[in-house]
Design an enzyme around this catalytic site. Structure first.
Site, short mmCIF file in Angstrom:
data_model
loop_
_atom_site.label_atom_id
_atom_site.label_comp_id
_atom_site.label_asym_id
_atom_site.label_seq_id
_atom_site.Cartn_x
_atom_site.Cartn_y
_atom_site.Cartn_z
N MET A 175 0.82 -1.20 -0.07
CA MET A 175 0.02 0.03 -0.06
C MET A 175 0.86 1.37 -0.07
O MET A 175 0.68 2.16 0.82
CB MET A 175 -1.11 -0.23 1.15
CG MET A 175 -1.96 -1.29 1.18
SD MET A 175 -2.90 -1.41 -0.35
CE MET A 175 -4.00 -0.06 0.04
N LEU A 201 5.49 3.94 -5.27
CA LEU A 201 7.15 3.87 -5.46
C LEU A 201 7.72 5.19 -5.97
O LEU A 201 6.70 5.55 -6.78
CB LEU A 201 7.20 2.69 -6.28
CG LEU A 201 6.94 1.09 -5.93
CD1 LEU A 201 7.62 0.09 -6.93
CD2 LEU A 201 7.03 0.92 -4.48
N HIS A 248 -4.14 -5.50 -9.60
CA HIS A 248 -5.24 -4.51 -9.03
C HIS A 248 -6.55 -5.17 -9.16
O HIS A 248 -6.78 -5.82 -10.15
CB HIS A 248 -5.19 -3.12 -9.77
CG HIS A 248 -5.97 -2.14 -9.30
ND1 HIS A 248 -6.01 -1.59 -8.24
CD2 HIS A 248 -7.29 -1.86 -9.85
CE1 HIS A 248 -7.09 -0.71 -8.17
NE2 HIS A 248 -7.93 -0.95 -9.35
N ASP A 302 4.56 1.58 -13.43
CA ASP A 302 5.10 2.86 -14.13
C ASP A 302 4.96 3.93 -13.06
O ASP A 302 4.57 3.68 -12.06
CB ASP A 302 4.86 3.17 -15.42
CG ASP A 302 3.47 3.74 -15.57
OD1 ASP A 302 2.50 3.73 -14.50
OD2 ASP A 302 3.00 4.05 -16.71
N GLU A 303 5.28 5.21 -13.39
CA GLU A 303 5.32 6.29 -12.71
C GLU A 303 3.86 6.88 -12.04
O GLU A 303 3.58 7.55 -11.18
CB GLU A 303 6.42 7.44 -12.85
CG GLU A 303 7.72 7.03 -12.57
CD GLU A 303 8.70 7.53 -13.57
OE1 GLU A 303 8.35 8.67 -13.95
OE2 GLU A 303 9.72 6.76 -13.82
C1 GRF Z 1 -5.69 -7.50 -3.54
O1 GRF Z 1 -7.15 -7.06 -3.77
C2 GRF Z 1 -4.97 -6.81 -4.61
O2 GRF Z 1 -5.46 -6.84 -5.85
C3 GRF Z 1 -4.69 -5.39 -4.12
O3 GRF Z 1 -4.60 -5.39 -2.59
C4 GRF Z 1 -5.27 -6.72 -2.38
C5 GRF Z 1 -4.34 -7.43 -1.55
O4 GRF Z 1 -4.74 -8.63 -0.86
N1 GRF Z 1 -3.62 -4.67 -4.63
P1 GRF Z 1 -3.50 -9.71 -0.38
O5 GRF Z 1 -2.64 -8.91 0.70
O6 GRF Z 1 -2.78 -10.17 -1.42
O7 GRF Z 1 -4.52 -10.76 0.44
#
Ligand code: GRF
Length: 210
Positions: free
Chosen positions: A98, A101, A117, A149-150
């Site tokens: 979360m 970068l 995503h 990417d950015e």
């Molecule tokens: C997933 O839904 C992913 O697509 C998003 O964040 C969530 C992470 O879930 N980027 P986990 O930590 O892999 O269970």
């Protein structure tokens, strides 16, 4: 046209997490089961309370917590990149990481950083993508694995999988079914990138035909 640089034969993955880690676990399970030929050389969490850390430790993996709280992005990224390089990561896998970068981080691993995503990009980037899609009333959603990417949730798409929105769905049931697809799509995308059997033409990641 942009052909990828060959990946080292060690096929090392550096996995970055912030939370639950179910995508990381699915990748680790696929490796253990011989469905994905790769090695996880490091798992890095920016949060010390991420449940995924325990799952990584139970698997005997090299786990490092590099807390991001209270640090500048540049400072934190420098430490993460140095841990990834020390672990000789060939591909960096963002699995529920979360944090954005910095451009510098991205330049350290050109076309070697993947993100997943939970929507069909470019629809519904950002947080709570499944709820965004559900509330909008789409009939089909899904997940996207893309190069980083950015820009947020923006790079060239490696794999997408669709998931229908069913009449009795709520945003949680939709998110659960999308997650099942994520767990397969991520390993598929990692395999494509490790095998290097593609070209990037504009924004398109195109499989090479022989
Ligand atoms: C997933 O839904 C992913 O697509 C998003 O964040 C969530 C992470 O879930 N980027 P986990 O930590 O892999 O269970």
């Amino acid at each position: 046209m942009n052909a990828p640089q060959p990946i080292s034969s060690s096929r090392n993955l550096g996995i970055l997490i912030s939370g639950r880690g179910s995508n990381f676990v699915a990748i680790a399970d696929n490796i253990s089961a011989g469905r994905l030929h790769a090695r996880i050389s490091i798992v890095i969490s920016n949060r010390s309370d991420a449940p995924g850390i325990e799952a990584a430790r139970q698997r005997g993996l090299n786990v490092v917590v590099i807390p991001s709280k209270g640090r500048t992005r540049e400072d934190h990224d420098r430490e993460v990149v140095s841990a990834l390089k020390e672990a000789r990561a060939d591909v960096v896998v963002l699995a529920g990481y979360m944090r954005l970068l910095s451009p510098w981080f991205i330049q350290q691993f050109p076309h070697r950083i993947l993100n997943i995503h939970p929507s069909l990009l470019p629809s519904f980037p950002g947080l709570d993508a499944q709820k965004q899609a559900f509330d909008y009333g789409v009939k089909v959603s899904g997940c996207t694995v893309h190069f980083v990417d950015e820009h947020l949730d923006h790079g060239a798409i490696v794999v997408q999988r669709t998931v229908p929105v069913l009449p009795d769905d709520d945003d949680h049931s939709l998110a659960d079914r999308i997650l099942q697809q994520e767990h397969q799509a991520y390993s598929e995308a990692i395999r494509i990138v490790l095998d290097g059997n593609y070209e990037i033409i504009g924004r398109r990641v195109v499989a090479k035909t022989h």
